[in-house]
Design a protein around this motif. Sequence first.
Motif, mmCIF file in Angstrom:
data_model
loop_
_atom_site.group_PDB
_atom_site.id
_atom_site.type_symbol
_atom_site.label_atom_id
_atom_site.label_comp_id
_atom_site.label_asym_id
_atom_site.label_seq_id
_atom_site.Cartn_x
_atom_site.Cartn_y
_atom_site.Cartn_z
ATOM 1 N N LEU A 13 7.674 18.907 -5.363
ATOM 2 C CA LEU A 13 6.503 18.013 -5.689
ATOM 3 C C LEU A 13 6.963 16.621 -5.358
ATOM 4 C CD1 LEU A 13 3.587 17.871 -6.303
ATOM 5 C CD2 LEU A 13 4.086 17.700 -8.415
ATOM 6 N N SER A 14 8.241 16.263 -5.838
ATOM 7 C CA SER A 14 8.771 14.914 -5.875
ATOM 8 C C SER A 14 9.109 14.599 -4.681
ATOM 9 C CB SER A 14 9.943 14.920 -6.584
ATOM 10 O OG SER A 14 10.621 13.695 -6.634
ATOM 11 N N THR A 15 9.404 15.634 -3.773
ATOM 12 C CA THR A 15 9.775 15.316 -2.412
ATOM 13 C C THR A 15 8.555 15.171 -1.571
ATOM 14 O OG1 THR A 15 11.919 16.555 -2.427
ATOM 15 C CG2 THR A 15 10.867 16.330 -0.068
ATOM 16 N N ALA A 16 7.317 15.917 -1.873
ATOM 17 C CA ALA A 16 6.086 15.794 -0.977
ATOM 18 C C ALA A 16 5.418 14.453 -1.427
ATOM 19 C CB ALA A 16 5.296 16.806 -1.501
ATOM 20 N N LEU A 17 5.543 14.012 -2.713
ATOM 21 C CA LEU A 17 4.921 12.950 -3.227
ATOM 22 C C LEU A 17 5.652 11.752 -3.032
ATOM 23 C CD1 LEU A 17 2.649 14.429 -5.837
ATOM 24 C CD2 LEU A 17 2.213 14.107 -3.436
ATOM 25 N N SER B 243 1.356 6.277 -10.834
ATOM 26 C CA SER B 243 1.120 6.713 -12.342
ATOM 27 C C SER B 243 0.815 8.175 -12.461
ATOM 28 C CB SER B 243 0.096 5.854 -13.002
ATOM 29 O OG SER B 243 0.348 6.135 -14.397
ATOM 30 N N GLU B 244 -0.325 8.564 -11.452
ATOM 31 C CA GLU B 244 -0.811 9.872 -11.691
ATOM 32 C C GLU B 244 0.226 10.915 -10.911
ATOM 33 O OE1 GLU B 244 -3.674 11.099 -12.849
ATOM 34 O OE2 GLU B 244 -4.228 9.222 -13.455
ATOM 35 N N ILE B 245 0.919 10.463 -10.128
ATOM 36 C CA ILE B 245 1.865 11.421 -9.579
ATOM 37 C C ILE B 245 3.027 11.490 -10.602
ATOM 38 C CG2 ILE B 245 3.755 11.523 -7.876
ATOM 39 C CD1 ILE B 245 1.866 9.918 -6.000
ATOM 40 N N GLN B 246 3.440 10.534 -11.211
ATOM 41 C CA GLN B 246 4.515 10.488 -12.493
ATOM 42 C C GLN B 246 4.050 11.348 -13.514
ATOM 43 O OE1 GLN B 246 7.832 9.097 -11.930
ATOM 44 N NE2 GLN B 246 8.106 10.835 -13.546
ATOM 45 N N LYS B 247 2.731 11.258 -13.889
ATOM 46 C CA LYS B 247 2.295 12.129 -15.004
ATOM 47 C C LYS B 247 2.212 13.781 -14.590
ATOM 48 C CE LYS B 247 -1.583 9.803 -15.920
ATOM 49 N NZ LYS B 247 -3.041 9.576 -16.269
ATOM 50 N N ARG B 248 2.122 13.999 -13.314
ATOM 51 C CA ARG B 248 2.089 15.350 -12.979
ATOM 52 C C ARG B 248 3.629 15.725 -12.941
ATOM 53 N NH1 ARG B 248 -2.274 18.347 -10.301
ATOM 54 N NH2 ARG B 248 -1.273 20.194 -10.319
ATOM 55 N N LEU B 249 4.408 15.059 -12.376
ATOM 56 C CA LEU B 249 5.949 15.432 -12.410
ATOM 57 C C LEU B 249 6.500 15.443 -13.790
ATOM 58 C CD1 LEU B 249 7.229 13.106 -9.570
ATOM 59 C CD2 LEU B 249 7.177 15.659 -9.605
ATOM 60 N N ASP B 250 5.926 14.604 -14.839
ATOM 61 C CA ASP B 250 6.366 14.683 -16.113
ATOM 62 C C ASP B 250 6.046 16.075 -16.806
ATOM 63 O OD1 ASP B 250 7.443 12.197 -15.883
ATOM 64 O OD2 ASP B 250 5.629 11.216 -16.887
ATOM 65 N N GLY B 251 5.146 16.859 -16.394
ATOM 66 C CA GLY B 251 4.730 18.077 -16.817
ATOM 67 C C GLY B 251 5.523 19.277 -16.262
ATOM 68 N N LEU C 281 0.751 -1.267 -0.005
ATOM 69 C CA LEU C 281 0.016 -0.016 -0.162
ATOM 70 C C LEU C 281 0.842 1.278 0.064
ATOM 71 C CD1 LEU C 281 -2.938 1.260 0.244
ATOM 72 C CD2 LEU C 281 -2.558 0.691 2.798
ATOM 73 N N TYR C 282 0.826 2.099 -1.158
ATOM 74 C CA TYR C 282 1.537 3.177 -1.228
ATOM 75 C C TYR C 282 0.981 4.381 -0.372
ATOM 76 C CZ TYR C 282 4.238 7.049 -3.358
ATOM 77 O OH TYR C 282 5.233 7.834 -3.557
ATOM 78 N N CYS C 283 1.565 5.146 0.475
ATOM 79 C CA CYS C 283 0.888 6.012 1.140
ATOM 80 C C CYS C 283 1.765 7.197 1.162
ATOM 81 C CB CYS C 283 0.587 5.679 2.717
ATOM 82 S SG CYS C 283 -0.223 4.162 2.990
ATOM 83 N N PHE C 284 1.133 8.642 1.396
ATOM 84 C CA PHE C 284 1.876 9.908 1.798
ATOM 85 C C PHE C 284 0.782 10.755 2.349
ATOM 86 C CE2 PHE C 284 0.537 10.113 -2.625
ATOM 87 C CZ PHE C 284 -0.054 11.378 -2.588
ATOM 88 N N PRO C 285 1.553 11.733 3.016
ATOM 89 C CA PRO C 285 0.580 12.794 3.710
ATOM 90 C C PRO C 285 -0.077 13.333 2.718
ATOM 91 C CG PRO C 285 2.670 12.969 4.737
ATOM 92 C CD PRO C 285 2.840 12.019 3.345
ATOM 93 N N SER C 286 -1.285 13.700 2.730
ATOM 94 C CA SER C 286 -2.374 14.458 1.562
ATOM 95 C C SER C 286 -1.879 15.911 1.646
ATOM 96 C CB SER C 286 -3.982 14.538 1.901
ATOM 97 O OG SER C 286 -4.341 15.428 1.240
ATOM 98 N N THR D 230 9.574 20.656 -15.390
ATOM 99 C CA THR D 230 11.019 20.623 -15.785
ATOM 100 C C THR D 230 11.513 20.204 -14.666
ATOM 101 O OG1 THR D 230 10.848 22.733 -17.249
ATOM 102 C CG2 THR D 230 12.983 21.780 -16.780
ATOM 103 N N THR D 231 12.394 18.950 -15.026
ATOM 104 C CA THR D 231 13.241 18.311 -13.858
ATOM 105 C C THR D 231 14.519 19.205 -13.584
ATOM 106 O OG1 THR D 231 14.641 17.034 -15.590
ATOM 107 C CG2 THR D 231 13.021 15.934 -14.915
ATOM 108 N N LEU D 232 15.016 19.105 -12.250
ATOM 109 C CA LEU D 232 16.093 19.872 -11.628
ATOM 110 C C LEU D 232 15.470 21.183 -11.598
ATOM 111 C CD1 LEU D 232 19.082 18.511 -13.484
ATOM 112 C CD2 LEU D 232 18.359 17.588 -11.352
ATOM 113 N N THR D 233 14.235 21.458 -11.108
ATOM 114 C CA THR D 233 13.759 22.727 -10.987
ATOM 115 C C THR D 233 13.242 22.743 -9.424
ATOM 116 O OG1 THR D 233 11.556 22.433 -11.661
ATOM 117 C CG2 THR D 233 13.132 23.194 -13.174
#
Length: 152
Positions: A75-79, A56-64, A36-41, A66-69
């Motif tokens: 967002l990556s840290t939070a999720l 997958s939904e998180i990754q789609k959001r991150l893909d939108g 079960l994958y979990c993170f604070p809302s 620019t990396t290294l910003t």
Amino acid sequence: MSGFVSHYTNRLDAKGRVSVPAPFRQALTRDGFEGLYCFPSLHQPAVDAGGHQLVSEIQKRLDGLTTLTEDHDALSTALFGASETLKIDGDGRVMLSDMIREHAAVTDQVTFVGQGFKFQIWEPERFRAHRADAMKRAMAVLSSPKPSEAGR
């Protein structure tokens, strides 16, 4: 029906474990996720949970982004960085971590709330208040004109 629907309230046992509702376990099995994958809302005093579809939904959001910003890293840290993967035991129970208990203010009961591709873990009284607010907000959203209808 696929995905996570409805809501269920279960008690924690003496060891701090709680049974994940059977329909939610079945959805995770169909999703092919082990655990079960979990993170604070980011929006509520609850914990977001799910399987591959949530990741997958998180990754789609991150893909939108620019990396290294800063935005991508935040967002990556939070999720991803603040997440946990809980193991579901043979009896369908998970041990709730300190992070989950603290963020959701869980003590002796947990309410699991389906949201389609994910579900949330709530303290039951907090969920009751949230549900009332969500119903009001949903009614406002449904009664407001769609952008395509506004110009007619």
